[in-house]
Design a protein around this motif. Structure first.
Motif, PDB file in Angstrom:
ATOM      1  N   THR A 155       0.840  -1.212   0.000  1.00  0.00           N
ATOM      2  CA  THR A 155       0.000   0.000   0.000  1.00  0.00           C
ATOM      3  C   THR A 155       0.871   1.257   0.000  1.00  0.00           C
ATOM      4  N   LEU A 181       1.150   4.024  -2.834  1.00  0.00           N
ATOM      5  CA  LEU A 181       0.805   5.423  -2.533  1.00  0.00           C
ATOM      6  C   LEU A 181       1.934   6.368  -2.936  1.00  0.00           C
ATOM      7  N   ILE A 182       3.140   6.058  -2.476  1.00  0.00           N
ATOM      8  CA  ILE A 182       4.282   6.925  -2.796  1.00  0.00           C
ATOM      9  C   ILE A 182       4.564   6.876  -4.302  1.00  0.00           C
ATOM     10  N   VAL A 200       2.162   9.142  -5.974  1.00  0.00           N
ATOM     11  CA  VAL A 200       2.584  10.536  -5.775  1.00  0.00           C
ATOM     12  C   VAL A 200       3.685  10.902  -6.762  1.00  0.00           C
ATOM     13  N   LEU A 201       4.701  10.047  -6.829  1.00  0.00           N
ATOM     14  CA  LEU A 201       5.844  10.353  -7.706  1.00  0.00           C
ATOM     15  C   LEU A 201       5.442  10.345  -9.183  1.00  0.00           C
ATOM     16  N   LEU A 239      -4.075  12.757  -5.752  1.00  0.00           N
ATOM     17  CA  LEU A 239      -3.711  11.540  -5.012  1.00  0.00           C
ATOM     18  C   LEU A 239      -4.725  10.419  -5.282  1.00  0.00           C
TER      19      LEU A 239
END
Lengths: 169, 244
Positions: free
Chosen positions: B30, B34-35, B38-39, B95
């Motif tokens: 997860t 998520l990161i 974002v990237l 996001l």
């Protein structure tokens, strides 16, 4: 469902918040300034262009109004000149007509006078010649006692001579 | 059929156990997703804006349209104060949209299929609106749960209902996103599984359906991000303009 396994909740909460904060910071530091800069610059350019367009439109309207005023003034001037020219032409025509009428009257009068003078002169000449002839005939009659028929004949001859002379003239 | 595990894609796997002040912050699929979302989102936006000019090319136009879409949504839903919330709502929308979309890649994990992820976002929005209500209106904000024109004798019934609907906001926000994503991915997985199981001469039926469903899922991913964001705007606006 595996999504309800509470063992992973703390780390997922943490990483969700981290992801949100990280994305917020990255967007605010890297992305938003670029987008806002270019949008602001475009808005400024558009405002400047609109201002310039407004100024040019006002200038064009001013020039058009000036041009219209000059056109109107030129029209009035042309109309005034035309009226003046027409008035002068009318005046000149009237003046020429008057002069012509005067001249005609003068010539008519001179013509009548010439006719009258010629008639008078002719009458006078006839009278003078008639008188001379009558005198001559009378002298002839008085010197020669002639028969009345002869006298009559002589008078007739004189009158005929007089007629011939008049015709010849 | 024995190999079919429709909920398998939603399982969380700890990749690297970590702890911070006693709080479990283990790196899982997860957190990676998520990161990664974002990237990928930031890199995609930077790629679209790599040569920002006064006359935009197609890529820049795409980035600007994206920003202006979120900007207009925020400003039109948060009356009078929308400008200040644009970065936060843009973050929220990006996001969720990136998490939804990245999960559509084959083998990728979808963070928004986790109720705790959508719940955290929804709870954060709810907590913020609650703090905003108290900061702007004090405790009198409770009076905003009294519907106008309701007879006094009905208030003991109406106020709890209003309060309940207010408290249900973060739950509905979280469950809507979670349920849509989970259902969509489950259906996609099941159809793909049937496609793999089917004899070769009928495989085109479930495979074609998978393509159609994938297109629908892309649309749903964007719609759900929009719904979450626009409802967050509405809740913030409600907090600002609450009248007690």
């Amino acid at each position: 469902m595996p999504q309800f396994d509470a063992r992973f909740f703390p780390s997922e909460i943490f990483w969700t918040l981290v992801a949100f904060v990280l994305l917020f910071l990255l967007l605010r530091q890297l992305v938003l300034p670029r987008i806002r800069a270019v949008l602001d610059r475009r808005i400024r350019e558009m405002q400047r262009d609109m201002e310039e367009a407004r100024r040019l439109r006002e200038e064009a309207e001013r020039l058009r109004a000036d041009h219209d005023a000059r056109l109107k003034q030129a029209g009035e001037e042309a109309r005034r000149m035309f009226d003046e020219s027409e008035r002068r032409a009318r005046e000149r025509r009237r003046q020429l007509m008057d002069e012509w009428k005067q001249e005609m009257k003068r010539r008519q009068r001179e013509f009548h006078e010439d006719i009258e003078a010629s008639k008078n002169r002719a009458v006078r000449e006839i009278r003078e010649q008639s008188a001379a002839l009558i005198v001559a005939a009378t002298e002839k009659i008085l010197r020669q006692r002639i028969h009345p028929d002869e006298a009559e004949e002589a008078v007739r001859e004189l009158l005929a001579q007089l007629d011939e002379e008049r015709k010849e003239r | 059929m024995s190999g079919m595990q429709p909920l398998h894609p939603f399982e969380v796997h700890i990749l690297y156990p970590l702890e911070l002040f006693g709080w479990d912050i283990s790196i899982s699929n997860t957190s990676v997703a998520l990161i990664g979302s974002v990237l990928v989102a930031v890199l995609a936006l930077l790629l679209l804006l790599r040569r920002p000019g006064l006359l935009p090319d197609r890529l820049q136009l795409l980035a600007e349209s994206y920003y202006l879409f979120v900007y207009r949504m925020t400003v039109s839903n948060i009356r009078g104060h929308g400008e200040a919330y644009v970065p936060a709502i843009l973050t929220l929308f990006t996001l969720i949209a990136a998490s939804n979309l990245i999960g559509l890649l084959p083998g990728a994990f979808t963070p928004t299929t986790q109720i705790v992820v959508t719940g955290t976002l929804a709870a954060s929005v709810f907590a913020y609106t609650l703090v905003l209500r108290i900061r702007l209106h004090g405790w009198r904000f409770i009076l905003s749960f009294v519907p106008a024109g309701v007879p006094v004798w009905l208030l003991p019934l109406m106020m709890p209902i209003e309060l309940l609907s207010f408290m249900a906001r973060p739950v509905s926000l979280a469950v809507r996103l979670f349920a849509n994503m989970t259902a969509g991915h489950t259906v996609l997985g099941v159809i793909a599984f049937f496609g793999l199981l089917a004899p070769w001469y009928v495989q085109w039926v479930p495979m074609s359906l998978s393509v159609v469903l994938l297109a629908v899922e892309i649309f749903i991913a964007a719609i759900q991000a929009y719904i979450f964001s626009v409802l967050s705007c509405v809740y913030i606006d409600d907090a600002i303009h609450a009248h007690g």
